[in-house]
Design a protein around this motif. Structure first.
Motif, PDB file in Angstrom:
ATOM      1  N   ALA A  49       0.875  -1.184   0.000  1.00 51.80           N
ATOM      2  CA  ALA A  49       0.000   0.000   0.000  1.00 51.80           C
ATOM      3  C   ALA A  49       0.907   1.228   0.000  1.00 51.80           C
ATOM      4  O   ALA A  49       1.685   1.420   0.934  1.00 51.80           O
ATOM      5  N   THR A  50       0.803   2.046  -1.044  1.00 55.03           N
ATOM      6  CA  THR A  50       1.769   3.116  -1.228  1.00 55.03           C
ATOM      7  C   THR A  50       1.140   4.407  -1.743  1.00 55.03           C
ATOM      8  O   THR A  50       0.286   4.368  -2.624  1.00 55.03           O
ATOM      9  N   ASN A  51       1.549   5.524  -1.149  1.00 54.56           N
ATOM     10  CA  ASN A  51       1.183   6.835  -1.695  1.00 54.56           C
ATOM     11  C   ASN A  51       2.066   7.084  -2.917  1.00 54.56           C
ATOM     12  O   ASN A  51       3.280   6.911  -2.828  1.00 54.56           O
ATOM     13  N   GLN A  52       1.465   7.496  -4.015  1.00 50.90           N
ATOM     14  CA  GLN A  52       2.222   7.777  -5.238  1.00 50.90           C
ATOM     15  C   GLN A  52       1.783   9.120  -5.819  1.00 50.90           C
ATOM     16  O   GLN A  52       1.197   9.205  -6.888  1.00 50.90           O
ATOM     17  N   SER A  53       2.079  10.171  -5.068  1.00 52.94           N
ATOM     18  CA  SER A  53       1.659  11.507  -5.502  1.00 52.94           C
ATOM     19  C   SER A  53       2.422  12.002  -6.724  1.00 52.94           C
ATOM     20  O   SER A  53       2.044  13.006  -7.321  1.00 52.94           O
ATOM     21  N   GLY A  54       3.464  11.295  -7.124  1.00 54.04           N
ATOM     22  CA  GLY A  54       4.159  11.639  -8.365  1.00 54.04           C
ATOM     23  C   GLY A  54       3.222  11.597  -9.556  1.00 54.04           C
ATOM     24  O   GLY A  54       3.414  12.326 -10.539  1.00 54.04           O
ATOM     25  N   LEU A  55       2.166  10.777  -9.487  1.00 57.09           N
ATOM     26  CA  LEU A  55       1.146  10.763 -10.543  1.00 57.09           C
ATOM     27  C   LEU A  55       0.430  12.108 -10.599  1.00 57.09           C
ATOM     28  O   LEU A  55       0.320  12.720 -11.670  1.00 57.09           O
ATOM     29  N   ALA A  56      -0.046  12.581  -9.456  1.00 56.59           N
ATOM     30  CA  ALA A  56      -0.774  13.864  -9.403  1.00 56.59           C
ATOM     31  C   ALA A  56       0.135  15.026  -9.793  1.00 56.59           C
ATOM     32  O   ALA A  56      -0.324  16.011 -10.371  1.00 56.59           O
ATOM     33  N   ARG A  57       1.411  14.880  -9.501  1.00 58.06           N
ATOM     34  CA  ARG A  57       2.371  15.942  -9.797  1.00 58.06           C
ATOM     35  C   ARG A  57       2.837  15.913 -11.255  1.00 58.06           C
ATOM     36  O   ARG A  57       3.615  16.769 -11.669  1.00 58.06           O
ATOM     37  N   GLY A  58       2.420  14.885 -12.003  1.00 59.99           N
ATOM     38  CA  GLY A  58       2.807  14.774 -13.401  1.00 59.99           C
ATOM     39  C   GLY A  58       4.240  14.300 -13.619  1.00 59.99           C
ATOM     40  O   GLY A  58       4.797  14.463 -14.704  1.00 59.99           O
ATOM     41  N   LEU A  59       4.838  13.673 -12.601  1.00 63.58           N
ATOM     42  CA  LEU A  59       6.222  13.208 -12.721  1.00 63.58           C
ATOM     43  C   LEU A  59       6.334  11.894 -13.486  1.00 63.58           C
ATOM     44  O   LEU A  59       7.397  11.561 -14.002  1.00 63.58           O
ATOM     45  N   PHE A  60       5.247  11.136 -13.520  1.00 63.31           N
ATOM     46  CA  PHE A  60       5.173   9.901 -14.301  1.00 63.31           C
ATOM     47  C   PHE A  60       3.704   9.601 -14.545  1.00 63.31           C
ATOM     48  O   PHE A  60       2.822  10.182 -13.915  1.00 63.31           O
ATOM     49  N   ASP A  61       3.437   8.687 -15.484  1.00 58.66           N
ATOM     50  CA  ASP A  61       2.050   8.339 -15.804  1.00 58.66           C
ATOM     51  C   ASP A  61       1.742   6.930 -15.272  1.00 58.66           C
ATOM     52  O   ASP A  61       2.614   6.245 -14.739  1.00 58.66           O
ATOM     53  N   ILE A  62       0.508   6.526 -15.427  1.00 56.13           N
ATOM     54  CA  ILE A  62       0.060   5.245 -14.869  1.00 56.13           C
ATOM     55  C   ILE A  62       0.799   4.069 -15.507  1.00 56.13           C
ATOM     56  O   ILE A  62       1.113   3.082 -14.839  1.00 56.13           O
ATOM     57  N   GLU A  63       1.115   4.169 -16.800  1.00 53.60           N
ATOM     58  CA  GLU A  63       1.843   3.088 -17.467  1.00 53.60           C
ATOM     59  C   GLU A  63       3.234   2.924 -16.848  1.00 53.60           C
ATOM     60  O   GLU A  63       3.709   1.804 -16.650  1.00 53.60           O
ATOM     61  N   THR A  64       3.873   4.045 -16.552  1.00 55.92           N
ATOM     62  CA  THR A  64       5.198   3.993 -15.928  1.00 55.92           C
ATOM     63  C   THR A  64       5.106   3.413 -14.520  1.00 55.92           C
ATOM     64  O   THR A  64       5.930   2.578 -14.128  1.00 55.92           O
ATOM     65  N   LEU A  65       4.091   3.826 -13.749  1.00 54.50           N
ATOM     66  CA  LEU A  65       3.907   3.268 -12.410  1.00 54.50           C
ATOM     67  C   LEU A  65       3.678   1.762 -12.486  1.00 54.50           C
ATOM     68  O   LEU A  65       4.259   0.997 -11.717  1.00 54.50           O
ATOM     69  N   ASN A  66       2.867   1.330 -13.447  1.00 61.07           N
ATOM     70  CA  ASN A  66       2.641  -0.106 -13.625  1.00 61.07           C
ATOM     71  C   ASN A  66       3.937  -0.838 -13.967  1.00 61.07           C
ATOM     72  O   ASN A  66       4.175  -1.952 -13.489  1.00 61.07           O
ATOM     73  N   ALA A  67       4.792  -0.210 -14.773  1.00 63.63           N
ATOM     74  CA  ALA A  67       6.080  -0.821 -15.131  1.00 63.63           C
ATOM     75  C   ALA A  67       6.989  -0.933 -13.906  1.00 63.63           C
ATOM     76  O   ALA A  67       7.703  -1.935 -13.730  1.00 63.63           O
ATOM     77  N   ILE A  68       6.964   0.081 -13.053  1.00 64.23           N
ATOM     78  CA  ILE A  68       7.744   0.034 -11.805  1.00 64.23           C
ATOM     79  C   ILE A  68       7.254  -1.121 -10.940  1.00 64.23           C
ATOM     80  O   ILE A  68       8.046  -1.913 -10.424  1.00 64.23           O
TER      81      ILE A  68
END
Length: 184
Positions: A49-68
């Motif tokens: 369970a993780t906060n990923q505010s980099g998405l809201a900040r535009g630092l990466f997109d959902i595809e990149t988060l999924n790849a991570i």
């Protein structure tokens, strides 16, 4: 079946104040993958369970988060472990989202998915917000010194002196498995 919930950045992988923005920046903390494998072999269902505010900040997109997350789960599998699911909050700190820790929404979703109470379920984090969210669902919060844990230690001990503190996820894993054996 036993549950355990882990924070991602600072517990499983190296954290960065500049955020983990792509799979190349995702680097496991020494022995964390082996710890997850050991938990899996001991019968734990492992959730992240993780906060990923980099998405809201535009630092990466959902595809990149999924790849991570794919890189993380594959690395865990290569060690013989399994992550049941990775839940994340994509919102920023000012969005007042119920799933952004220290609010307990991510943990409540895991409880609903598993149809299991989180009372006394170990939740491992490296920050005060992980601990506060765990307390809100009556789980068993645990702080690790990796990631932000060492910096958060003073605040944690002042507010929640009863919360156990461990060197890293592997130390937590060994303690949980020993406690489980002792309680049998």
């Amino acid at each position: 079946m036993k549950l355990i919930i882990l924070d991602r950045d600072g517990v499983i992988n190296q954290d960065s104040d500049a955020y983990i923005k792509n799979p190349q920046e995702w680097t496991p903390i020494e022995s964390s993958l082996q710890a997850i494998a050991k938990l899996s072999r001991a019968g734990y269902r492992v959730f992240v369970a993780t906060n990923q505010s980099g998405l809201a900040r535009g630092l990466f997109d959902i595809e990149t988060l999924n790849a991570i997350h794919q890189k993380m789960t594959s690395a865990v599998q290569a060690e013989g472990g399994h992550i049941e699911a990775v839940l994340f909050c994509p919102h920023g700190p000012d969005d007042d989202c119920p799933c952004r820790k220290p609010k307990p929404g991510l943990y409540e979703e895991i409880s609903q998915r598993t149809q299991q109470s989180l009372k006394d379920v170990p939740i491992v984090g490296d920050s005060l917000r992980d601990i506060e969210a765990a307390i809100r669902v009556q789980a068993k919060p645990i702080l690790v010194r990796t990631g932000k844990g060492e910096k958060e230690l003073g605040k944690l001990q002042a507010q929640y002196p009863q919360v156990p503190v461990y060197k890293d996820l592997f130390s937590v894993t060994e303690a949980l498995i020993e406690q489980h054996k002792a309680n049998k």
